[in-house]
Design a protein around this motif. Structure first.
Motif, short mmCIF file in Angstrom:
data_model
loop_
_atom_site.label_atom_id
_atom_site.label_comp_id
_atom_site.label_asym_id
_atom_site.label_seq_id
_atom_site.Cartn_x
_atom_site.Cartn_y
_atom_site.Cartn_z
N PRO A 43 0.80 -1.23 0.00
CA PRO A 43 0.00 0.00 0.00
C PRO A 43 0.83 1.27 0.00
O PRO A 43 0.33 2.33 -0.39
N ILE A 44 2.08 1.18 0.45
CA ILE A 44 2.93 2.37 0.52
C ILE A 44 3.47 2.73 -0.87
O ILE A 44 3.36 3.88 -1.33
N THR A 45 4.08 1.76 -1.54
CA THR A 45 4.69 2.02 -2.85
C THR A 45 3.70 1.83 -3.99
O THR A 45 4.02 2.13 -5.14
N LYS A 46 2.51 1.31 -3.68
CA LYS A 46 1.47 1.04 -4.70
C LYS A 46 2.01 0.11 -5.79
O LYS A 46 1.83 0.33 -6.98
N THR A 47 2.66 -0.96 -5.35
CA THR A 47 3.21 -1.94 -6.29
C THR A 47 2.59 -3.31 -6.07
O THR A 47 2.13 -3.64 -4.96
N ILE A 48 2.59 -4.11 -7.14
CA ILE A 48 2.09 -5.48 -7.11
C ILE A 48 3.20 -6.39 -7.61
O ILE A 48 3.78 -6.15 -8.67
N HIS A 49 3.48 -7.44 -6.86
CA HIS A 49 4.44 -8.45 -7.29
C HIS A 49 3.75 -9.82 -7.32
O HIS A 49 2.92 -10.13 -6.45
N LEU A 50 4.10 -10.61 -8.32
CA LEU A 50 3.53 -11.94 -8.49
C LEU A 50 4.62 -13.00 -8.32
O LEU A 50 5.69 -12.87 -8.91
N PHE A 51 4.33 -14.03 -7.52
CA PHE A 51 5.27 -15.13 -7.32
C PHE A 51 4.56 -16.45 -7.61
O PHE A 51 3.68 -16.87 -6.85
N ARG A 97 -5.06 1.61 -7.78
CA ARG A 97 -4.05 2.65 -7.62
C ARG A 97 -2.63 2.11 -7.76
O ARG A 97 -1.66 2.88 -7.71
N SER A 98 -2.50 0.80 -7.93
CA SER A 98 -1.18 0.17 -7.97
C SER A 98 -0.81 -0.26 -9.38
O SER A 98 -1.64 -0.26 -10.29
N HIS A 99 0.45 -0.64 -9.54
CA HIS A 99 0.91 -1.14 -10.83
C HIS A 99 1.76 -2.38 -10.60
O HIS A 99 2.34 -2.57 -9.53
N GLN A 100 1.81 -3.24 -11.63
CA GLN A 100 2.62 -4.44 -11.50
C GLN A 100 4.09 -4.08 -11.60
O GLN A 100 4.55 -3.54 -12.60
N ALA A 101 4.83 -4.40 -10.55
CA ALA A 101 6.24 -4.03 -10.47
C ALA A 101 7.18 -5.19 -10.75
O ALA A 101 8.38 -4.97 -10.93
N GLY A 102 6.67 -6.41 -10.77
CA GLY A 102 7.55 -7.53 -11.04
C GLY A 102 6.87 -8.86 -10.83
O GLY A 102 5.79 -8.95 -10.23
#
Length: 326
Positions: free
Chosen positions: A96-104, A271-276
């Motif tokens: 929620p802070i950086t508004k990033t999404i990571h998938l594993f 509000r987030s984006h996929q970061a990795g």
């Protein structure tokens, strides 16, 4: 039920991005469809598993990282009260802070300790103790607190792809596989090239595992396909059709998320984006092992794996720009 291949459902991957569509929850009828995802004990396919005190997943307060375990299973041929293994697993991690999404994506043959049971392949945790045990097992492996799960079965993926109108996608090579176990109902026959994939064809694409690196290549292919699904789900027309789409999919889905949880996650996801994205365990930490005569994937160092995950969570591939040509 033994098969040389197990249907691995990308549905659990793509359903993570339904959250991006949850911003349309105000559309008339959506609330009731979302409410149907959380099943009662009597309705649940996991109703036979008792929830012990202390096994509840950690609560998400809204300001800290939230992790969702997405699982898919092939339920064909199951007997009463039998639960499928989670043959497709991915952890979706929101900050929620950086508004990033990571998938594993988790390799299903990874050999791990399963709390309360002897060590086994990680995909057996779901069939042994239900979603809570699967969440705890993968949480122990990754060092992440898993607050939520979403499960979908074989037909759920087909229904989802068809409900959004199919996907235009480039199939990178000819893919063929034939199996008489189901009277050839689920054979794979795809041609290389750009084409329109309906639910059945898309399922063939994400199931295909007959590459040199098998599951390693398949999970990478699944993560790439996710981007195409996400783009289709975020289209304006599909947002308008959200109640209809969810109505097609919810009979095949199950989750511990309430509608309130989904609303909060929808806001965060929008509000987030996929970061990795990454595979776990990564190739450099995998060992080939034999346990009771079966081949499994070992892990060189659990601490190194957790460090790897934290390193990936600190990266943002969307900020990477190619260097200018000289």
């Amino acid at each position: 039920m033994h098969k040389k291949w197990k249907a691995v459902l990308l549905a659990v991957l793509v359903l993570s991005f339904i959250f991006l569509c949850f911003v349309g929850w105000k559309v008339y009828g959506t609330y009731n469809q979302l409410d149907n995802i959380q099943k009662t004990k009597e309705e649940s396919r996991f109703g036979q598993f008792d929830k012990n005190k202390g096994d509840e997943p950690p609560e998400w307060e809204g300001s800290e990282r939230v992790n969702i375990l997405l699982m898919g299973g092939d339920e064909r041929g199951l007997v009463t009260d039998e639960v499928a293994r989670s043959d497709s697993m991915i952890v979706v991690s929101f900050d929620p802070i950086t508004k990033t999404i990571h998938l594993f994506s988790v390799l299903r043959d990874t050999h791990v300790d399963i709390p309360g049971y002897k060590s086994n392949r990680i995909n057996t945790a779901l069939s042994l103790g239900g979603p809570e045990l699967a969440m705890k097992t993968i949480g122990n492996l990754t060092g992440l607190e898993i607050q939520y799960y979403v499960y979908v079965d074989f037909q759920g993926f087909i229904k989802l792809v068809d409900a959004v109108g199919g996907i235009d996608y480039f199939v990178e090579k000819d893919m063929r596989w034939s199996d008489s176990a189901d009277d050839h109902m689920y054979d794979i026959d795809l041609k290389k090239g750009q084409q329109h994939l309906d639910g059945d064809k898309a399922l063939q694409y994400v199931r295909f595992r007959h590459d040199k690196l098998s599951d390693f290549t398949r999970t990478e292919r699944q993560r790439d396909f996710l981007k195409a699904i996400a783009a289709k789900l975020k289209s304006g027309w599909n947002l308008i059709r959200l109640p209809e789409i969810l109505g097609e999919v919810t009979p095949y889905m199950e989750s511990n998320m309430s509608v309130g949880d989904m609303r909060k996650l929808a806001t965060l996801a929008y509000r987030s984006h996929q970061a990795g994205s990454a595979q776990i365990p990564p190739m450099e930490l995998v060992t080939d092992e034999k346990v009771d005569g079966s081949s499994v994937l070992g892990i060189r160092s659990l601490d190194a794996l957790k460090d790897y995950i934290q390193e990936k969570l600190s990266e943002d591939s969307s900020l990477t720009t190619p260097e200018p040509s000289p």
